[in-house]
Design a protein around this motif. Structure first.
Motif, PDB file in Angstrom:
ATOM      1  N   ARG A  92       2.225  -0.444 -12.423  1.00  0.00           N
ATOM      2  CA  ARG A  92       4.013  -0.438 -12.288  1.00  0.00           C
ATOM      3  C   ARG A  92       4.660   0.582 -12.314  1.00  0.00           C
ATOM      4  O   ARG A  92       6.134   1.312 -12.250  1.00  0.00           O
ATOM      5  CB  ARG A  92       4.676  -1.823 -12.738  1.00  0.00           C
ATOM      6  CG  ARG A  92       4.777  -2.857 -11.867  1.00  0.00           C
ATOM      7  CD  ARG A  92       5.341  -4.133 -12.758  1.00  0.00           C
ATOM      8  NE  ARG A  92       4.665  -5.242 -12.287  1.00  0.00           N
ATOM      9  CZ  ARG A  92       5.102  -6.078 -11.376  1.00  0.00           C
ATOM     10  NH1 ARG A  92       5.697  -5.789  -9.882  1.00  0.00           N
ATOM     11  NH2 ARG A  92       4.619  -6.878 -11.270  1.00  0.00           N
ATOM     12  N   ASN A  96       4.279   5.984  -6.841  1.00  0.00           N
ATOM     13  CA  ASN A  96       3.965   6.717  -5.170  1.00  0.00           C
ATOM     14  C   ASN A  96       3.146   5.683  -4.876  1.00  0.00           C
ATOM     15  O   ASN A  96       2.760   4.863  -4.248  1.00  0.00           O
ATOM     16  CB  ASN A  96       3.484   7.380  -5.190  1.00  0.00           C
ATOM     17  CG  ASN A  96       5.356   8.119  -4.960  1.00  0.00           C
ATOM     18  OD1 ASN A  96       5.940   7.751  -4.371  1.00  0.00           O
ATOM     19  ND2 ASN A  96       4.726   9.835  -5.268  1.00  0.00           N
ATOM     20  N   ASP A  98       3.206   1.892  -5.254  1.00  0.00           N
ATOM     21  CA  ASP A  98       3.780   0.642  -3.907  1.00  0.00           C
ATOM     22  C   ASP A  98       3.754   1.529  -2.777  1.00  0.00           C
ATOM     23  O   ASP A  98       4.157   0.331  -1.686  1.00  0.00           O
ATOM     24  CB  ASP A  98       5.302   0.928  -5.104  1.00  0.00           C
ATOM     25  CG  ASP A  98       6.375   1.229  -5.258  1.00  0.00           C
ATOM     26  OD1 ASP A  98       5.713   3.263  -4.755  1.00  0.00           O
ATOM     27  OD2 ASP A  98       7.210   1.359  -5.186  1.00  0.00           O
ATOM     28  N   ARG A  99       3.578   2.583  -2.645  1.00  0.00           N
ATOM     29  CA  ARG A  99       4.022   3.108  -1.625  1.00  0.00           C
ATOM     30  C   ARG A  99       2.854   2.794  -0.568  1.00  0.00           C
ATOM     31  O   ARG A  99       2.510   3.046   0.752  1.00  0.00           O
ATOM     32  CB  ARG A  99       4.261   4.370  -1.395  1.00  0.00           C
ATOM     33  CG  ARG A  99       5.898   4.533  -2.193  1.00  0.00           C
ATOM     34  CD  ARG A  99       6.540   5.663  -2.132  1.00  0.00           C
ATOM     35  NE  ARG A  99       6.675   6.587  -0.505  1.00  0.00           N
ATOM     36  CZ  ARG A  99       7.190   8.219  -0.142  1.00  0.00           C
ATOM     37  NH1 ARG A  99       7.328   8.631  -0.763  1.00  0.00           N
ATOM     38  NH2 ARG A  99       7.260   8.279   0.907  1.00  0.00           N
ATOM     39  N   LEU A 100       1.349   3.491  -1.786  1.00  0.00           N
ATOM     40  CA  LEU A 100       0.116   3.597  -0.872  1.00  0.00           C
ATOM     41  C   LEU A 100      -0.462   1.560  -0.777  1.00  0.00           C
ATOM     42  O   LEU A 100      -0.769   1.800   0.606  1.00  0.00           O
ATOM     43  CB  LEU A 100      -0.352   4.117  -1.839  1.00  0.00           C
ATOM     44  CG  LEU A 100      -1.017   5.473  -1.866  1.00  0.00           C
ATOM     45  CD1 LEU A 100      -1.565   6.002  -3.708  1.00  0.00           C
ATOM     46  CD2 LEU A 100      -0.568   6.155  -0.736  1.00  0.00           C
ATOM     47  N   LEU A 102       0.274  -1.973   0.277  1.00  0.00           N
ATOM     48  CA  LEU A 102       1.560  -3.053   0.597  1.00  0.00           C
ATOM     49  C   LEU A 102       1.464  -3.996   0.140  1.00  0.00           C
ATOM     50  O   LEU A 102       0.724  -4.713   0.124  1.00  0.00           O
ATOM     51  CB  LEU A 102       0.787  -3.101   2.423  1.00  0.00           C
ATOM     52  CG  LEU A 102       2.227  -3.918   3.280  1.00  0.00           C
ATOM     53  CD1 LEU A 102       3.371  -3.821   3.071  1.00  0.00           C
ATOM     54  CD2 LEU A 102       1.177  -4.786   4.304  1.00  0.00           C
ATOM     55  N   PHE A 104       2.897  -4.366  -2.451  1.00  0.00           N
ATOM     56  CA  PHE A 104       1.742  -4.131  -4.076  1.00  0.00           C
ATOM     57  C   PHE A 104       2.453  -4.852  -5.380  1.00  0.00           C
ATOM     58  O   PHE A 104       1.921  -5.488  -6.249  1.00  0.00           O
ATOM     59  CB  PHE A 104       2.303  -2.235  -5.194  1.00  0.00           C
ATOM     60  CG  PHE A 104       1.742  -1.878  -5.762  1.00  0.00           C
ATOM     61  CD1 PHE A 104       0.746  -1.913  -5.895  1.00  0.00           C
ATOM     62  CD2 PHE A 104       2.890  -1.390  -6.865  1.00  0.00           C
ATOM     63  CE1 PHE A 104       0.037  -1.635  -7.597  1.00  0.00           C
ATOM     64  CE2 PHE A 104       2.505  -1.414  -7.638  1.00  0.00           C
ATOM     65  CZ  PHE A 104       1.288  -1.299  -8.569  1.00  0.00           C
ATOM     66  N   SER A 105       3.854  -5.333  -5.757  1.00  0.00           N
ATOM     67  CA  SER A 105       4.861  -5.951  -6.734  1.00  0.00           C
ATOM     68  C   SER A 105       4.323  -7.431  -6.256  1.00  0.00           C
ATOM     69  O   SER A 105       3.231  -8.084  -7.527  1.00  0.00           O
ATOM     70  CB  SER A 105       6.519  -5.717  -6.483  1.00  0.00           C
ATOM     71  OG  SER A 105       6.936  -7.203  -8.086  1.00  0.00           O
ATOM     72  N   ARG A 123      -8.436   0.922   3.628  1.00  0.00           N
ATOM     73  CA  ARG A 123      -7.246   1.229   5.071  1.00  0.00           C
ATOM     74  C   ARG A 123      -8.457   1.968   5.627  1.00  0.00           C
ATOM     75  O   ARG A 123      -9.322   1.828   5.360  1.00  0.00           O
ATOM     76  CB  ARG A 123      -6.399   2.551   3.918  1.00  0.00           C
ATOM     77  CG  ARG A 123      -5.385   1.192   3.654  1.00  0.00           C
ATOM     78  CD  ARG A 123      -4.184   2.516   3.816  1.00  0.00           C
ATOM     79  NE  ARG A 123      -3.161   2.676   2.909  1.00  0.00           N
ATOM     80  CZ  ARG A 123      -2.336   3.435   2.731  1.00  0.00           C
ATOM     81  NH1 ARG A 123      -2.075   4.602   2.686  1.00  0.00           N
ATOM     82  NH2 ARG A 123      -1.201   2.635   2.201  1.00  0.00           N
TER      83      ARG A 123
END
Length: 221
Positions: A92, A96, A98-100, A102, A104-105, A123
């Motif tokens: 955590r 970034n 969490d932006r890579l 989907l 993520f949390s 991907r």
């Protein structure tokens, strides 16, 4: 690391049904994909010696597939990102990430709840080929007990193709030679070589693809 690969004169021992099972997912779908661009790896959370071992394993498996490995991906910078941690919560703190990835949390919560020690996120490009891969690894006691060379080879095999989520749950893609040498099993090496044959599609959801793969495996190298 190239010594961990079998020779090309070892014949495959997989039937078309065996090959099919390597790419049929838990929901019954056939899903195959290979990399559509050179692999550009970046590895976080390991020392320099371990970094060298992992990059060597990735290069060895890519060489087996006759697929290029580059320092930089022209679009993404790096398209294979591997993250090592001792606890999932450490990820955590990576900017970034969490932006890579989907969701993520929620993914980290699920990995923690199920006591998982590794996870791969792929991907895909417009044609369905692998465009990027994110590998998350939590070094628990079971993984820490494996030699770096063996672990690196195993990881390299599992990211070179989109395998079934069930493919290596019960049997490893690696085998023993003698009492102390680990190699990639010849039949799995044959699948990888066939999968990257230029005449084969970069992605397929048609189960007949497994027949074509098996046919390529039985052709002389």
């Amino acid at each position: 690391m190239t010594s961990a690969l079998p020779s090309q004169d070892q014949p495959p021992s997989l039937s078309a049904e065996d090959v099919e099972a390597l790419f049929v997912r838990g929901d019954g779908r056939y899903a195959f994909a290979r990399w559509g661009r050179p692999i550009a790896p970046v590895i976080f959370g390991v020392d320099d010696a371990t970094l060298t071992i992992f990059k060597g394993a990735i290069e060895a498996i890519a060489q087996l597939a006759s697929h290029p490995v580059d320092e930089v991906d022209t679009e993404l910078g790096a398209n294979l990102l591997m993250f090592f941690c001792k606890d999932w919560s450490e990820l955590r703190e990576i900017p970034n990430l969490d932006r890579l990835i989907l969701g993520f949390s929620d993914l980290l919560a699920q990995l923690d709840r199920t006591d998982a020690n590794q996870y791969r996120v792929f991907r895909f490009g417009e044609a369905g080929a692998i465009r990027a891969c994110f590998v998350l690894i939590r070094m628990d006691e079971s993984l820490a007990s494996i030699s770096a060379e063996t672990f690196a080879l195993n990881q390299a095999v599992q990211l070179i193709l989109l395998w079934s989520d069930k493919a290596f749950l019960e049997t490893s893609p690696l085998g023993m030679v003698g009492s102390d040498r680990v190699i990639l099993k010849p039949e799995i090496a044959s699948v990888i070589r066939a999968a990257y044959d230029p005449v084969m599609p970069a992605a397929s959801n048609d189960v007949s693809h497994a027949l074509r793969l098996q046919a390529r495996m039985t052709r002389p190298q």
